[in-house]
Design a protein around this motif. Sequence first.
Motif, PDB file in Angstrom:
ATOM      1  N   UNK A  75      54.725  31.704  29.157  1.00 10.39           N
ATOM      2  CA  UNK A  75      55.416  32.278  30.107  1.00 10.39           C
ATOM      3  C   UNK A  75      55.916  30.949  30.725  1.00 10.39           C
ATOM      4  N   UNK A  76      57.246  30.455  30.574  1.00 11.06           N
ATOM      5  CA  UNK A  76      57.950  29.572  30.967  1.00 11.06           C
ATOM      6  C   UNK A  76      57.974  28.971  32.561  1.00 11.06           C
ATOM      7  N   UNK A  77      58.304  29.973  33.358  1.00 12.84           N
ATOM      8  CA  UNK A  77      58.489  29.804  34.934  1.00 12.84           C
ATOM      9  C   UNK A  77      57.673  30.451  35.956  1.00 12.84           C
ATOM     10  N   UNK A  78      57.521  29.875  36.909  1.00 13.10           N
ATOM     11  CA  UNK A  78      56.481  30.575  38.048  1.00 13.10           C
ATOM     12  C   UNK A  78      57.182  31.978  38.261  1.00 13.10           C
ATOM     13  N   UNK A  79      58.301  32.327  38.329  1.00 16.30           N
ATOM     14  CA  UNK A  79      58.847  33.879  38.543  1.00 16.30           C
ATOM     15  C   UNK A  79      58.179  34.664  37.210  1.00 16.30           C
ATOM     16  N   UNK A  80      58.514  34.211  35.891  1.00 19.17           N
ATOM     17  CA  UNK A  80      57.799  34.984  35.011  1.00 19.17           C
ATOM     18  C   UNK A  80      56.222  35.309  35.095  1.00 19.17           C
ATOM     19  N   UNK A  81      55.587  34.252  35.698  1.00 19.12           N
ATOM     20  CA  UNK A  81      54.232  34.556  35.789  1.00 19.12           C
ATOM     21  C   UNK A  81      54.005  35.687  36.647  1.00 19.12           C
ATOM     22  N   UNK A  82      54.776  35.857  37.979  1.00 20.20           N
ATOM     23  CA  UNK A  82      54.668  36.905  38.983  1.00 20.20           C
ATOM     24  C   UNK A  82      55.159  38.252  38.266  1.00 20.20           C
ATOM     25  N   UNK A  83      55.894  38.264  37.182  1.00 20.20           N
ATOM     26  CA  UNK A  83      56.265  39.245  36.460  1.00 20.20           C
ATOM     27  C   UNK A  83      55.248  39.958  35.474  1.00 20.20           C
ATOM     28  N   UNK A  84      54.633  38.978  34.821  1.00 20.57           N
ATOM     29  CA  UNK A  84      53.475  39.037  34.007  1.00 20.57           C
ATOM     30  C   UNK A  84      52.248  39.738  34.812  1.00 20.57           C
ATOM     31  N   UNK A  85      52.039  39.030  35.857  1.00 20.39           N
ATOM     32  CA  UNK A  85      50.915  39.664  36.739  1.00 20.39           C
ATOM     33  C   UNK A  85      51.355  41.353  37.224  1.00 20.39           C
ATOM     34  N   UNK A  86      52.335  41.639  37.565  1.00 16.95           N
ATOM     35  CA  UNK A  86      52.675  42.772  37.814  1.00 16.95           C
ATOM     36  C   UNK A  86      52.466  43.809  36.665  1.00 16.95           C
ATOM     37  N   UNK A  87      53.043  43.436  35.628  1.00 19.76           N
ATOM     38  CA  UNK A  87      52.966  44.086  34.086  1.00 19.76           C
ATOM     39  C   UNK A  87      51.593  44.334  33.926  1.00 19.76           C
ATOM     40  N   UNK A  88      50.667  43.325  33.976  1.00 13.01           N
ATOM     41  CA  UNK A  88      49.377  43.722  33.609  1.00 13.01           C
ATOM     42  C   UNK A  88      48.496  44.515  34.409  1.00 13.01           C
ATOM     43  N   UNK A  89      48.978  44.417  35.666  1.00 14.03           N
ATOM     44  CA  UNK A  89      48.052  45.061  36.715  1.00 14.03           C
ATOM     45  C   UNK A  89      48.590  46.749  36.478  1.00 14.03           C
ATOM     46  N   UNK A  90      50.021  46.806  36.129  1.00 11.98           N
ATOM     47  CA  UNK A  90      50.556  48.308  36.006  1.00 11.98           C
ATOM     48  C   UNK A  90      50.142  48.762  34.689  1.00 11.98           C
ATOM     49  N   UNK A  91      50.058  48.003  33.823  1.00  9.28           N
ATOM     50  CA  UNK A  91      49.452  48.404  32.387  1.00  9.28           C
ATOM     51  C   UNK A  91      48.152  48.634  32.449  1.00  9.28           C
ATOM     52  N   UNK A  92      47.277  48.118  33.141  1.00  9.74           N
ATOM     53  CA  UNK A  92      45.810  48.278  33.224  1.00  9.74           C
ATOM     54  C   UNK A  92      45.518  49.549  33.967  1.00  9.74           C
ATOM     55  N   UNK A  93      46.396  50.015  34.510  1.00  4.99           N
ATOM     56  CA  UNK A  93      46.126  51.464  35.428  1.00  4.99           C
ATOM     57  C   UNK A  93      46.004  52.621  34.309  1.00  4.99           C
ATOM     58  N   UNK A  94      46.610  52.258  33.121  1.00 12.03           N
ATOM     59  CA  UNK A  94      46.429  53.307  32.069  1.00 12.03           C
ATOM     60  C   UNK A  94      45.349  53.075  31.193  1.00 12.03           C
ATOM     61  N   UNK A  95      44.552  52.161  31.215  1.00 10.59           N
ATOM     62  CA  UNK A  95      43.319  51.913  30.430  1.00 10.59           C
ATOM     63  C   UNK A  95      41.981  52.486  31.080  1.00 10.59           C
ATOM     64  N   UNK A  96      41.494  53.367  30.056  1.00 11.36           N
ATOM     65  CA  UNK A  96      40.258  54.039  30.530  1.00 11.36           C
ATOM     66  C   UNK A  96      39.421  53.123  30.909  1.00 11.36           C
ATOM     67  N   UNK A  97      38.462  53.135  31.831  1.00 20.07           N
ATOM     68  CA  UNK A  97      37.319  52.265  32.192  1.00 20.07           C
ATOM     69  C   UNK A  97      37.746  50.872  32.871  1.00 20.07           C
ATOM     70  N   UNK A  98      38.873  50.806  33.052  1.00 25.20           N
ATOM     71  CA  UNK A  98      39.158  49.426  33.637  1.00 25.20           C
ATOM     72  C   UNK A  98      39.624  49.680  35.182  1.00 25.20           C
ATOM     73  N   UNK A  99      38.759  48.951  36.262  1.00 23.76           N
ATOM     74  CA  UNK A  99      38.710  49.180  37.726  1.00 23.76           C
ATOM     75  C   UNK A  99      39.059  47.776  38.234  1.00 23.76           C
ATOM     76  N   UNK A 100      39.341  46.842  37.536  1.00 29.29           N
ATOM     77  CA  UNK A 100      39.553  45.474  38.305  1.00 29.29           C
ATOM     78  C   UNK A 100      39.828  44.533  37.419  1.00 29.29           C
ATOM     79  N   UNK A 101      40.118  43.206  37.813  1.00 27.56           N
ATOM     80  CA  UNK A 101      40.324  42.224  36.772  1.00 27.56           C
ATOM     81  C   UNK A 101      40.290  40.803  37.693  1.00 27.56           C
ATOM     82  N   UNK A 102      40.276  39.847  36.746  1.00 26.44           N
ATOM     83  CA  UNK A 102      40.254  38.402  37.297  1.00 26.44           C
ATOM     84  C   UNK A 102      41.437  37.702  36.449  1.00 26.44           C
ATOM     85  N   UNK A 103      42.136  37.116  37.496  1.00 23.33           N
ATOM     86  CA  UNK A 103      43.357  36.220  36.951  1.00 23.33           C
ATOM     87  C   UNK A 103      43.217  34.771  36.859  1.00 23.33           C
ATOM     88  N   UNK A 104      43.813  34.246  35.875  1.00 27.95           N
ATOM     89  CA  UNK A 104      43.905  32.983  35.916  1.00 27.95           C
ATOM     90  C   UNK A 104      45.052  32.102  35.152  1.00 27.95           C
TER      91      UNK A 104
END
Length: 147
Positions: A59-88
């Motif tokens: 993930x080469x630049x800060x803006x791409x990290x923001x996009x990656x966070x959004x994509x991971x959060x939205x993608x995890x909404x469709x995963x059964x049994x996932x209710x939260x996350x830790x980011x680093x």
Amino acid sequence: MSFHDLPQDWPTRSLADPAFAADVLDLCVSDDDRTAGGLSVLLCRPDGSLSQPIFVADVPRPAALLEAVSAVVLGSLHLPGVDGLVLAVARARGGVNDDDRRLHQHAIEVCRRALLTLHGTFLVTTAGVFHLPVAGQLRSAQPRDVA
């Protein structure tokens, strides 16, 4: 504690405890991942325990990290049994900077809108794991005696 001495029942414990989450991140984010840099995500079950670690590399630049966070959060909404996350954010070196703080705020907002629990945001480097506290966890400065 560190990943070297995690308790035997660590997979069943909640990542809501920042010190424990830091130890699990220390285990899950390899030295190679820290050197290369990227975004580490620990998907959590409703009880806060680890469901699945994920690492997004290159993930080469800060803006791409923001996009990656959004994509991971939205993608995890469709995963059964996932209710939260830790980011680093993972990188070889350096301290917490303004880009990390922006990512942290973005993660708070995206998780809030998605109704997911953000158990914590961290910086993981070759020097260690550092927690980015939310405003309620920050200590206010002690008033100075002005004479």
